[in-house]
Design a protein around this motif. Structure first.
Motif, mmCIF file in Angstrom:
data_model
loop_
_atom_site.group_PDB
_atom_site.id
_atom_site.type_symbol
_atom_site.label_atom_id
_atom_site.label_comp_id
_atom_site.label_asym_id
_atom_site.label_seq_id
_atom_site.Cartn_x
_atom_site.Cartn_y
_atom_site.Cartn_z
ATOM 1 N N PRO A 113 0.724 -1.104 -0.151
ATOM 2 C CA PRO A 113 -0.028 -0.101 0.084
ATOM 3 C C PRO A 113 0.776 1.341 -0.066
ATOM 4 O O PRO A 113 0.704 2.373 -0.695
ATOM 5 N N ALA A 114 1.895 1.343 0.930
ATOM 6 C CA ALA A 114 2.869 2.546 0.893
ATOM 7 C C ALA A 114 3.561 2.653 -0.556
ATOM 8 O O ALA A 114 3.745 4.010 -0.622
ATOM 9 N N TYR A 115 4.111 1.739 -1.123
ATOM 10 C CA TYR A 115 4.564 1.910 -2.254
ATOM 11 C C TYR A 115 3.698 2.606 -3.586
ATOM 12 O O TYR A 115 4.373 3.397 -4.225
ATOM 13 N N PRO A 162 -14.530 -1.640 -1.634
ATOM 14 C CA PRO A 162 -15.631 -1.369 -2.823
ATOM 15 C C PRO A 162 -15.570 0.108 -3.198
ATOM 16 O O PRO A 162 -14.990 0.909 -2.674
ATOM 17 N N LYS A 163 -16.162 0.291 -4.276
ATOM 18 C CA LYS A 163 -16.467 1.717 -4.643
ATOM 19 C C LYS A 163 -17.229 2.480 -3.677
ATOM 20 O O LYS A 163 -18.454 2.018 -3.681
ATOM 21 N N LEU A 164 -16.805 3.485 -2.870
ATOM 22 C CA LEU A 164 -17.490 4.209 -1.946
ATOM 23 C C LEU A 164 -17.349 5.741 -2.176
ATOM 24 O O LEU A 164 -16.745 6.479 -1.585
ATOM 25 N N GLY A 165 -18.115 6.008 -3.436
ATOM 26 C CA GLY A 165 -17.777 7.332 -3.806
ATOM 27 C C GLY A 165 -16.688 7.542 -4.284
ATOM 28 O O GLY A 165 -15.918 6.790 -5.191
ATOM 29 N N GLY A 166 -15.756 8.498 -3.642
ATOM 30 C CA GLY A 166 -14.540 8.754 -4.360
ATOM 31 C C GLY A 166 -13.471 8.123 -3.294
ATOM 32 O O GLY A 166 -12.318 7.815 -3.581
ATOM 33 N N VAL A 167 -13.936 7.198 -2.048
ATOM 34 C CA VAL A 167 -12.916 6.778 -1.196
ATOM 35 C C VAL A 167 -12.440 5.311 -1.724
ATOM 36 O O VAL A 167 -13.229 4.748 -2.323
ATOM 37 N N TYR A 168 -11.318 5.313 -1.522
ATOM 38 C CA TYR A 168 -10.470 3.814 -1.841
ATOM 39 C C TYR A 168 -9.384 3.520 -0.719
ATOM 40 O O TYR A 168 -9.045 4.508 0.010
ATOM 41 N N GLY A 169 -9.298 2.226 -0.681
ATOM 42 C CA GLY A 169 -8.370 1.938 0.254
ATOM 43 C C GLY A 169 -7.903 0.357 0.351
ATOM 44 O O GLY A 169 -8.494 -0.264 -0.531
ATOM 45 N N GLN A 170 -6.897 -0.021 1.012
ATOM 46 C CA GLN A 170 -6.276 -1.346 1.056
ATOM 47 C C GLN A 170 -5.532 -1.485 2.416
ATOM 48 O O GLN A 170 -4.827 -0.757 2.736
ATOM 49 N N GLY A 189 0.447 -3.141 6.066
ATOM 50 C CA GLY A 189 0.462 -1.829 5.529
ATOM 51 C C GLY A 189 -1.041 -1.340 5.416
ATOM 52 O O GLY A 189 -1.787 -2.430 5.172
ATOM 53 N N LEU A 190 -1.373 -0.170 5.258
ATOM 54 C CA LEU A 190 -2.508 0.275 5.188
ATOM 55 C C LEU A 190 -2.611 1.510 4.279
ATOM 56 O O LEU A 190 -1.699 2.248 4.444
ATOM 57 N N ARG A 191 -3.646 1.653 3.487
ATOM 58 C CA ARG A 191 -3.672 2.938 2.588
ATOM 59 C C ARG A 191 -4.995 3.395 2.360
ATOM 60 O O ARG A 191 -6.060 2.662 2.254
ATOM 61 N N LEU A 192 -5.134 4.718 2.484
ATOM 62 C CA LEU A 192 -6.646 5.266 2.281
ATOM 63 C C LEU A 192 -6.548 6.607 1.708
ATOM 64 O O LEU A 192 -5.755 7.333 1.973
ATOM 65 N N GLY A 193 -7.416 6.524 0.781
ATOM 66 C CA GLY A 193 -7.450 7.808 -0.160
ATOM 67 C C GLY A 193 -8.802 8.210 -0.610
ATOM 68 O O GLY A 193 -10.040 7.482 -0.578
ATOM 69 N N TYR A 194 -8.870 9.266 -1.406
ATOM 70 C CA TYR A 194 -9.996 9.661 -1.988
ATOM 71 C C TYR A 194 -9.634 10.625 -3.238
ATOM 72 O O TYR A 194 -8.976 11.130 -3.546
ATOM 73 N N VAL A 199 -9.337 15.911 -8.230
ATOM 74 C CA VAL A 199 -8.408 15.978 -6.835
ATOM 75 C C VAL A 199 -8.218 14.338 -6.717
ATOM 76 O O VAL A 199 -8.893 13.518 -6.783
ATOM 77 N N ASN A 200 -6.938 14.002 -5.897
ATOM 78 C CA ASN A 200 -6.477 12.959 -5.382
ATOM 79 C C ASN A 200 -5.797 13.115 -4.128
ATOM 80 O O ASN A 200 -4.714 13.682 -4.461
ATOM 81 N N VAL A 201 -5.926 12.477 -3.278
ATOM 82 C CA VAL A 201 -5.147 12.474 -2.099
ATOM 83 C C VAL A 201 -5.062 10.962 -1.279
ATOM 84 O O VAL A 201 -6.074 10.625 -1.136
ATOM 85 N N ALA A 202 -4.074 10.567 -0.806
ATOM 86 C CA ALA A 202 -4.070 9.474 -0.149
ATOM 87 C C ALA A 202 -2.798 9.286 0.934
ATOM 88 O O ALA A 202 -1.892 9.822 0.798
ATOM 89 N N ALA A 203 -3.065 8.760 2.141
ATOM 90 C CA ALA A 203 -1.987 8.339 2.950
ATOM 91 C C ALA A 203 -1.953 6.904 3.256
ATOM 92 O O ALA A 203 -2.680 6.156 3.084
ATOM 93 N N ALA A 204 -0.683 6.643 3.669
ATOM 94 C CA ALA A 204 -0.421 5.070 3.910
ATOM 95 C C ALA A 204 0.643 5.182 5.084
ATOM 96 O O ALA A 204 1.393 5.961 5.479
ATOM 97 N N TYR A 205 0.474 3.712 5.755
ATOM 98 C CA TYR A 205 1.531 3.618 6.848
ATOM 99 C C TYR A 205 1.567 2.306 6.893
ATOM 100 O O TYR A 205 1.001 1.472 6.634
ATOM 101 N N GLU A 206 3.054 1.828 7.078
ATOM 102 C CA GLU A 206 3.525 0.507 7.030
ATOM 103 C C GLU A 206 4.554 -0.139 8.040
ATOM 104 O O GLU A 206 5.352 0.940 8.237
ATOM 105 N N ILE A 207 4.357 -1.224 8.547
ATOM 106 C CA ILE A 207 5.411 -1.568 9.399
ATOM 107 C C ILE A 207 6.128 -3.007 8.752
ATOM 108 O O ILE A 207 5.260 -3.872 8.301
#
Length: 341
Positions: A113-115, A162-170, A189-194, A199-207
Motif C-alpha cells: 500500500p505505501a509503495y 469497494p467503490k464508495l464514492g471517491g473513497v478507496y483503500g487497501q 500496511g494500510l492505505r486510504l485515499g479519496y 482531486v486525488n489524496v491518499a495516506a499510507a502507513y506500513e510496518i
C-alpha cells in the motif's frame, strides 16, 4: 437425436462459460538510450524501462454470478535491452482474487500500500532517470523480507475497499513464514485515499518486521500524497518518512505534469533528508517530455541530476545508473521508446 441434443447442450454450456470468462495477455516494452556521468566516470548504453517498467503478464476474470467474480493476475519483469528471458518468473505480481459488493480479497505477491503512493504522486513514477526512488530509504534493513519499505511483498493477503464514492483503500499483511517466528520478515500496511474529479489524496502507513527472533526491529513507513488536475497542469506533492533501528530518512517531493502538444511535460524536485546523520542528504531535479505517437506508443526524453552531500551516495533511477562515490553527484539523460500491448 438424443446424441445430437446432448452435443448441442454441451456446446451451449461451453459457449456460456466462455462468454463469462476472459483471459488477457498484456505487457510493456520500454527501452532507452542513456548516458550518465559523474566527476569520476561516465556510462552510456541502453537502459531498460525508462518510462515504464518492461513486463509480460496474463490476467483473467470469471463471472461466478450474483455479483461475484474470481480473477488471477500473473506479471513478470522483462529486460528489453538485452532480451533476458532465462529464469523468467512472475516477480511483479502473482495473485488470485475474489471480488464482489464487499470489495476484493487478494492473495499472493503484490505491491505494498505505501509503495503505491510513491508511484501515484510523483511526475515520473518510479522508473527511469527521474524515478522517485523512494522505497527502502533506510539501507541495510536486516531481517526484513525485502527492505525497510519494499515495493512488493510475497505471501500476502489484501483487502481492497469497494467503490464508495471517491473513497478507496487497501490493507495488506504478508506472512514472514520464518521457522519458529512467523512475525519476523512480515509486513503490514494500510492505505486510504479519496479521488473525485480533479482531486486525488491518499495516506499510507506500513510496518516491516526485521532484526532477529531474539531482537526484533520494526521499520515504520508513513507517506501522504496529493494531486489536483487543473486541466492545463497537474501539480503533485508527496511527503514520506522511514524510521527504525535508530535511523530515519525523510523525503519531500513536488512535481507537475502538463499537457503540451501531443504529449506531456513532466518535472519534479525531490529532497532526501537524513535525520540521524549530518551531511548525508541528496537532492534530485528531473525534467522530461513524452510524445504520444498513438494510444499505446510513446517516445520520451528526460534529464536528471542527483546532488549528494559529503556522506551521501544516492544514484539516479535508470537501470544503467551506477552508485556514485560517496559525496559525488551525477547527471543523466535518456531518449527512449515505450510500447504497451
Amino acid at each position: 437425436m438424443k446424441r445430437t441434443f446432448l452435443a448441442l447442450a454441451a456446446l451451449t454450456v461451453s459457449a456460456g462459460a466462455m462468454a463469462q470468462s476472459s483471459v488477457t495477455v498484456f505487457g510493456v516494452a520500454d527501452v532507452s538510450v542513456a548516458h550518465i556521468s559523474t566527476s569520476t566516470k561516465s556510462v552510456s548504453g541502453l537502459a531498460n524501462g525508462g518510462n515504464s517498467s518492461s513486463r509480460l503478464g496474463f490476467r483473467g476474470v470469471e463471472d461466478l454470478g450474483g455479483g461475484l467474480k474470481a480473477g488471477f493476475w500473473l506479471e513478470g519483469s522483462l529486460s528489453v535491452d538485452d532480451g533476458t528471458a532465462s529464469g523468467f518468473k512472475f516477480d511483479r505480481r502473482s495473485t488470485v482474487s475474489l471480488t464482489g459488493n464487499f470489495g476484493e480479497v487478494r492473495l499472493g505477491r503484490d505491491k505494498t500500500p505505501a509503495y503505491q503512493n510513491l508511484e501515484t504522486f510523483h511526475a515520473f513514477g518510479d522508473t527511469g532517470m527521474g524515478a522517485i526512488s523512494g522505497h527502502n530509504l533506510i539501507t541495510s534493513a536486516g531481517g526484513t523480507a525485502e527492505g525497510s519499505n519494499p515495493k512488493r511483498v510475497s505471501n500476502g493477503i489484501s483487502y481492497l475497499l469497494p467503490k464508495l464514492g471517491g473513497v478507496y483503500g487497501q490493507v495488506t499483511h504478508s506472512f514472514g513464514e520464518q521457522s519458529g517466528n512467523n512475525s519476523l520478515a512480515s509486513n503490514t500496511g494500510l492505505r486510504l485515499g479519496y479521488a473525485n474529479g480533479p482531486v486525488n489524496v491518499a495516506a499510507a502507513y506500513e510496518i516491516s518486521r526485521g532484526g532477529t527472533a531474539a531482537a526484533g526491529v520494526d521499520y515504520k513507513t508513513f507517506n501522504i500524497g496529493a494531486s489536483y488536475d487543473f486541466g492545463v497542469l497537474t501539480p503533485m506533492l508527496l511527503l514520506a518518512s522511514e524510521r527504525g533501528n535508530d535511523k530515519r530518512v525523510d523525503l519531500y517531493s513536488v512535481g507537475v505534469k502538463m499537457p503540451l502538444g501531443a504529449g506531456e511535460l513532466r518535472a519534479a524536485y525531490t529532497w532526501y533528508k537524513d535525520k540521524k546523520q549530518s551531511d548525508a542528504d541528496s537532492q534530485r531535479l528531473a525534467l522530461g517530455y513524452g510524445y504520444k505517437l498513438s494510444k499505446r506508443t510513446e517516445i520520451y526524453a528526460a534529464v536528471a541530476r542527483m546532488s549528494n552531500d559529503d556522506k551521501a551516495s544516492r544514484k539516479l533511477g535508470s537501470s544503467l545508473s551506477p552508485t556514485p562515490v560517496v559525496g559525488k553527484s551525477m547527471t543523466g539523460y535518456e531518449i527512449g521508446l515505450r510500447h504497451n500491448f
